[in-house]
Scaffold this motif. Structure first.
Motif, short mmCIF file in Angstrom:
data_model
loop_
_atom_site.label_atom_id
_atom_site.label_comp_id
_atom_site.label_asym_id
_atom_site.label_seq_id
_atom_site.Cartn_x
_atom_site.Cartn_y
_atom_site.Cartn_z
N LEU A 1 1.07 3.95 7.82
CA LEU A 1 0.01 4.04 6.60
C LEU A 1 -1.30 5.14 6.62
O LEU A 1 -1.59 5.79 6.06
CB LEU A 1 -0.74 2.90 6.49
N ALA A 2 -1.53 5.00 7.88
CA ALA A 2 -2.53 6.03 8.34
C ALA A 2 -2.20 7.42 8.14
O ALA A 2 -3.03 8.44 7.81
CB ALA A 2 -3.44 5.90 9.69
N ALA A 3 -1.00 7.77 8.62
CA ALA A 3 -0.51 8.98 8.49
C ALA A 3 -0.24 9.37 7.07
O ALA A 3 -0.35 10.67 6.73
CB ALA A 3 0.88 9.19 9.26
N PRO B 1 -8.71 4.58 7.95
CA PRO B 1 -7.53 3.99 8.39
C PRO B 1 -7.50 3.96 10.07
O PRO B 1 -6.81 3.03 10.68
CB PRO B 1 -6.49 5.20 7.90
N GLU B 2 -8.13 4.99 10.49
CA GLU B 2 -7.98 4.91 12.04
C GLU B 2 -8.66 3.63 12.56
O GLU B 2 -8.41 3.19 13.46
CB GLU B 2 -8.79 6.31 12.67
N VAL C 1 0.74 -1.29 -0.03
CA VAL C 1 0.02 0.04 -0.08
C VAL C 1 0.76 1.25 -0.04
O VAL C 1 0.45 2.38 -0.70
CB VAL C 1 -0.94 -0.18 1.19
N GLU C 2 1.93 1.30 0.63
CA GLU C 2 2.90 2.35 0.69
C GLU C 2 3.12 3.00 -0.49
O GLU C 2 2.65 4.23 -0.68
CB GLU C 2 3.94 1.92 1.72
N GLU D 1 2.76 -0.28 14.12
CA GLU D 1 3.69 0.86 13.72
C GLU D 1 3.55 0.94 12.45
O GLU D 1 3.35 2.14 11.73
CB GLU D 1 5.10 0.28 13.71
N ASP D 2 3.46 -0.18 11.33
CA ASP D 2 3.16 -0.05 9.81
C ASP D 2 1.80 0.47 10.00
O ASP D 2 1.56 1.51 8.88
CB ASP D 2 3.14 -1.33 9.31
#
Ligand SMILES: NC(=O)c1ccc[n+]([C@@H]2O[C@H](COP(=O)([O-])OP(=O)(O)OC[C@H]3O[C@@H](n4cnc5c(N)ncnc54)[C@H](O)[C@@H]3O)[C@@H](O)[C@H]2O)c1
Length: 369
Positions: free
Chosen positions: A116-118, A314-315, A90-91, A111-112
């Motif tokens: 991703l959410a950020a 994402p959250e 996804v990144e 952490e991943d």
């Protein structure tokens, strides 16, 4: 309206069982333009299915083994690769400005998931949490939010049967691809639902599974959402049924957790039966399996166009991954390890070691007297 050009990345069992059949009704909204799988046979099988189902412009669909090869052919992607590859798949898509609908769990590391959410500020990142669209799940949400149950005090969730899903790779059984077993797989649906119903204030009271370093087939978790005690049992081996009971001070609701939900009931604390039987799919919930995934894609397209919020974002994905990680990482290894006759003898007898007897092999059957 120009259709959003859609790729499917990972064309295995879930792509073919859930997402491809959802596409044909979406003419004009989303158009399948690329099928990407590092195994081209899987992409071709997905294309054959799409054609068989009457999908539009099948001859123009690009087949590729890597999203970068087909980057000019799509604006948005459904990512359906094995769990441990979610974040790394996804990144680069988000970095290239592609919108993503991502299968559960968001990743196998908190952490991943947070990273991703950020990243997902401009392109849309939606989570595939289709159980939110199951009629019975949406009904329970309405009952809780509407105060019909009074104050919720306890949830009991049991979901177990012999494993029946047929992934085309070892993705669900190899820890390097799966990240975990039944908790990562089924549990991500269960935890998303609980977080959706009860809110994000959650702690792990106790967790145990039988992974022994591989992927667990059985996971038992005791969670506390605020003041609500939640007990979840998930199994890929044992027939535990498929039910969830939510007990409130005013009433108790019971649903089947599979699709369709089977018999549901709502009974007051005084024993009055207010409901028994099926539950209607109130929009956006859907009564048909394929329509769950069509609705998920319609919502994804609307979010890309800026006309709707995603059903799950994402959250939500991050919270699920954090809770799974809290389960796997909490307590000592011994506390997390479910009692088994050959490994945890001490815990099965309240801490006292069981007397060990040498194994003498199978004894001959005694003749009936
Ligand atoms: N929503 C649901 O109800 C549901 C049901 C089952 C599975 N899933 C999810 O779908 C995802 C995939 O599960 P599955 O059962 O389809 O697995 P699968 O093993 O059947 O398919 C995975 C596919 O991804 C391909 N792949 C692997 N690495 C790749 C890469 N780097 N790039 C492109 N393709 C790659 C494989 O070749 C394979 O075709 C998982 O996240 C799983 O949790 C969701």
């Amino acid at each position: 309206m120009t259709p959003i050009r859609l790729a499917i990345v990972g064309c295995g069992a879930a792509a073919r069982g859930c997402h491809v059949p959802a596409l044909p009704p979406l003419v004009g909204d989303l158009q399948l333009t690329a099928l990407i799988d590092r195994d081209p046979r899987q992409a071709r099988a997905a294309l054959d299915l799409y054609r068989e189902l009457g999908g539009a412009d099948a001859d123009r669909v690009v087949i590729a083994t890597d999203p970068a090869e087909a980057a000019d052919a799509f604006d948005a992607a459904v990512v359906v690769v094995p769990h441990t590859l979610h974040a790394q798949s996804v990144e680069p898509l988000l970095a290239a400005g592609k919108h993503v609908l991502l299968e559960k769990p968001m990743s196998t590391s908190a952490e991943d998931a947070r990273r991703l959410a950020a990243r997902a500020v401009t392109p849309v990142l939606a989570m595939a949490h289709p159980r939110r669209l199951f009629p019975a799940y949406a009904w329970v949400k309405r009952l809780i939010d509407g105060g019909d149950l009074g104050e919720v005090v306890r949830v009991d969730w049991a979901e177990g049967h012999p494993y029946a899903w047929e992934p085309v790779t070892w993705s669900m059984f190899d820890r390097r691809l799966a990240g975990g077993g039944v908790l990562t797989d089924t549990g991500s649906h269960v935890f998303d639902t609980l977080l959706w119903w009860l809110g994000p204030d959650v702690e792990v009271v106790r967790y145990e599974d039988n992974s022994l370093g591989g992927v667990e087939t059985d996971a038992s978790s005791h969670l506390r959402f605020g003041s609500v005690d939640v007990h979840c049992e998930c199994s890929r081996l044992r027939d535990l049924g498929i039910s969830c009971k939510v007990t409130g001070t005013k009433a108790t609701v019971t649903i089947g957790t599979d699709f369709p939900a089977g018999e549901c009931s709502l009974i007051t604390a005084d024993g009055v039966e207010l409901h028994r039987g099926d539950v209607d799919g109130v929009a956006p919930a859907q009564d048909e399996w394929e329509l769950l995934f069509t609705e998920q894609l319609v919502n994804f397209a609307a979010a890309i166009r800026g006309t709707a919020q995603v059903h799950s974002g994402p959250e939500d994905g991050v919270r699920v991954v954090e809770l799974i990680q809290d389960c796997y990482g909490g307590g000592t290894a011994d506390e997390r390890s479910a009692p088994q006759p050959w490994t945890n003898a001490r815990r099965r007898c309240g801490g006292r070691p069981l007397a060990r007897r040498p194994y003498r092999g199978r004894q001959p059957a005694r003749a009936a007297s």
